[in-house]
Design a protein around this motif. Structure first.
Motif, mmCIF file in Angstrom:
data_model
loop_
_atom_site.group_PDB
_atom_site.id
_atom_site.type_symbol
_atom_site.label_atom_id
_atom_site.label_comp_id
_atom_site.label_asym_id
_atom_site.label_seq_id
_atom_site.Cartn_x
_atom_site.Cartn_y
_atom_site.Cartn_z
ATOM 1 N N VAL A 197 61.916 24.006 -68.151
ATOM 2 C CA VAL A 197 62.515 23.285 -67.278
ATOM 3 C C VAL A 197 62.773 24.505 -66.297
ATOM 4 O O VAL A 197 63.105 25.690 -66.563
ATOM 5 C CB VAL A 197 63.981 22.573 -67.650
ATOM 6 C CG1 VAL A 197 65.103 22.822 -66.805
ATOM 7 C CG2 VAL A 197 64.201 21.333 -68.109
ATOM 8 N N HIS A 198 63.011 24.745 -64.859
ATOM 9 C CA HIS A 198 63.389 26.068 -64.200
ATOM 10 C C HIS A 198 64.686 25.131 -63.625
ATOM 11 O O HIS A 198 64.761 24.043 -62.656
ATOM 12 C CB HIS A 198 62.388 25.736 -63.114
ATOM 13 C CG HIS A 198 61.153 26.841 -63.127
ATOM 14 N ND1 HIS A 198 60.160 25.897 -63.864
ATOM 15 C CD2 HIS A 198 60.675 27.996 -62.903
ATOM 16 C CE1 HIS A 198 58.807 26.855 -64.209
ATOM 17 N NE2 HIS A 198 59.780 27.902 -63.954
ATOM 18 N N SER A 199 65.380 26.177 -64.301
ATOM 19 C CA SER A 199 66.488 26.329 -63.126
ATOM 20 C C SER A 199 67.122 26.885 -61.810
ATOM 21 O O SER A 199 66.546 27.844 -62.174
ATOM 22 C CB SER A 199 67.952 26.371 -64.304
ATOM 23 O OG SER A 199 69.389 26.368 -63.592
ATOM 24 N N VAL A 200 67.508 26.361 -60.871
ATOM 25 C CA VAL A 200 68.094 27.388 -59.576
ATOM 26 C C VAL A 200 68.914 27.360 -58.748
ATOM 27 O O VAL A 200 69.554 26.600 -58.941
ATOM 28 C CB VAL A 200 66.230 26.347 -58.723
ATOM 29 C CG1 VAL A 200 66.069 26.838 -57.473
ATOM 30 C CG2 VAL A 200 64.583 26.393 -59.271
ATOM 31 N N GLU A 201 69.418 28.716 -58.628
ATOM 32 C CA GLU A 201 70.321 29.273 -57.552
ATOM 33 C C GLU A 201 70.091 30.262 -56.831
ATOM 34 O O GLU A 201 68.927 30.441 -57.078
ATOM 35 C CB GLU A 201 71.579 28.873 -59.067
ATOM 36 C CG GLU A 201 71.094 29.208 -60.430
ATOM 37 C CD GLU A 201 70.362 30.621 -60.093
ATOM 38 O OE1 GLU A 201 70.416 31.492 -59.403
ATOM 39 O OE2 GLU A 201 69.963 31.446 -61.410
#
Length: 370
Positions: A189-193
């Protein structure tokens, strides 16, 4: 045991009825060839509902959506409705469905079929074999935060205000969907913000990390800034498996990822709510493409995105992986045969219309009838 489910179809506007009609044929095939009994209901949404009732979604249609086991939507909108007030425009019907059904997780797969790899704007070697799932938070963030509006300042200038806001629970529930999906895929999972400039981004990163450590440590988690993610999607998209991000960034990044595949006519989506005490989850499925009123009713629309949205329904709402795979494999078979609608047409291919594509997919499904 026969699986009995109720599906509400909302064909909507433009090419919506065209593509929904082909999906209805697949439902009929499954009712005859698999141990399922799907009851199909139909209602209006969007401009056609406004024309008939003065609103883009009636209370009765909303109640039917709430009661159904899943909703399949075609498309909404058209230029004839552009002058309507926002609250009665066709898109307001879709927004009401998402809000009142509490559909907080939008799943947008971006898959490149080998037969269509040359249709991408990127080189074949960059996109061939691409299989990304973007999980976008759908009911919070800057699109819904308060305060919002346009105001006139004392000096006569006007100021527009939108508020980006998230809570721990909102972040945790959408991140949990992403981690669960990753467990069944590549376990990444890549969490992007944008935690470097936004407090809400810092909270997002901290809360996704906390949930990961508590409940999903078997899945690899990486963090990425949204602007870098946009760049990496066109530089090296196959590094991604599941991407989870907020409403605003998810809106933009999922459209960018969609174009890696070469055609919006190929892309399905799902919008999911929370699972209740009986394991039931409210859900709406729809193609990514718009209503394309210029080709509506002309047997030109590509029905594959809607058909694949139905396959997602089978997989995520009804836990029917085998018939979902039958549909997905049949689409792949048809593309490998060189059959194309106009939006994905190429040299040496055979062009078919909306119904012709439906015919071909049904014929391919017959191989899996046993």
């Amino acid at each position: 045991m026969t699986v009995k489910k109720t599906i509400l179809m909302l064909p909507g506007d433009g090419i919506g009825p065209d593509v929904i009609a082909q999906t209805r044929r697949l439902i009929d095939w499954l009712n005859s060839n698999r141990d399922v009994a799907f009851t199909v209901e139909e209602d209006l949404v969007g401009g056609c509902s406004h024309d008939a009732h003065g609103v883009p979604l009636t209370d009765a249609a909303m109640a039917r959506a709430q009661a159904a086991d899943a909703v399949l939507l075609g498309a909404v909108g058209g230029p004839q409705y552009d002058g309507l007030p926002f609250d009665v425009r066709p898109e307001a019907g879709l927004l009401r469905l998402r809000k009142e059904m509490e559909l907080f997780a939008n799943l947008r797969p971006a898959v490149v079929f080998p037969a269509l790899a040359d249709h991408s704007s990127l080189k074949r070697e960059v996109v061939e074999g691409l299989d990304i799932m973007i999980v976008r938070e759908l009911t919070g963030g800057v699109y819904f935060g308060e305060p919002r509006g346009i105001e006139t300042l004392p000096d006569g200038q006007r100021r527009g205000i939108n508020t980006q806001v998230y809570t721990t629970s909102e972040i945790h529930r959408v991140a949990a969907v992403a981690f669960d999906l990753a467990r069944k895929r590549g376990k990444l999972v890549h969490s992007v913000e944008k935690m470097n400039v936004m407090e809400s981004g810092r909270l997002w990163r901290e809360e996704v990390t906390a949930l990961h450590e508590k409940s999903f440590s078997d899945v690899k988690l990486e963090h990425m800034l949204a602007d870098n993610c946009a760049m990496q999607l066109v530089r090296n998209p196959k590094q991604f498996d599941v991407i989870v991000t907020d409403n605003l960034f998810g809106d933009m990044l999922s459209d960018e990822a969609a174009m890696l595949t070469g055609s919006l006519g190929m892309l399905p989506s799902a919008s999911l709510g929370a699972t209740d005490g009986q394991g039931r989850r409210k859900a709406l499925y729809e193609p990514v493409h718009g209503s394309a009123p210029d080709i509506a009713g002309q047997n030109l629309a590509n029905p594959i995105a809607t058909i694949l949205s139905f396959a997602m329904m089978l997989r995520y709402s009804f836990d029917l992986a085998e018939p979902a795979s039958v549909i997905e494999d049949s689409v792949r078979d048809v593309l490998n045969q060189g059959l194309r609608t106009g939006d994905i047409m190429g040299a040496g291919m055979t062009q078919v219309g909306t119904a012709g594509m439906g015919d071909a997919i049904l014929a391919a499904m017959e191989k899996y009838a046993a």
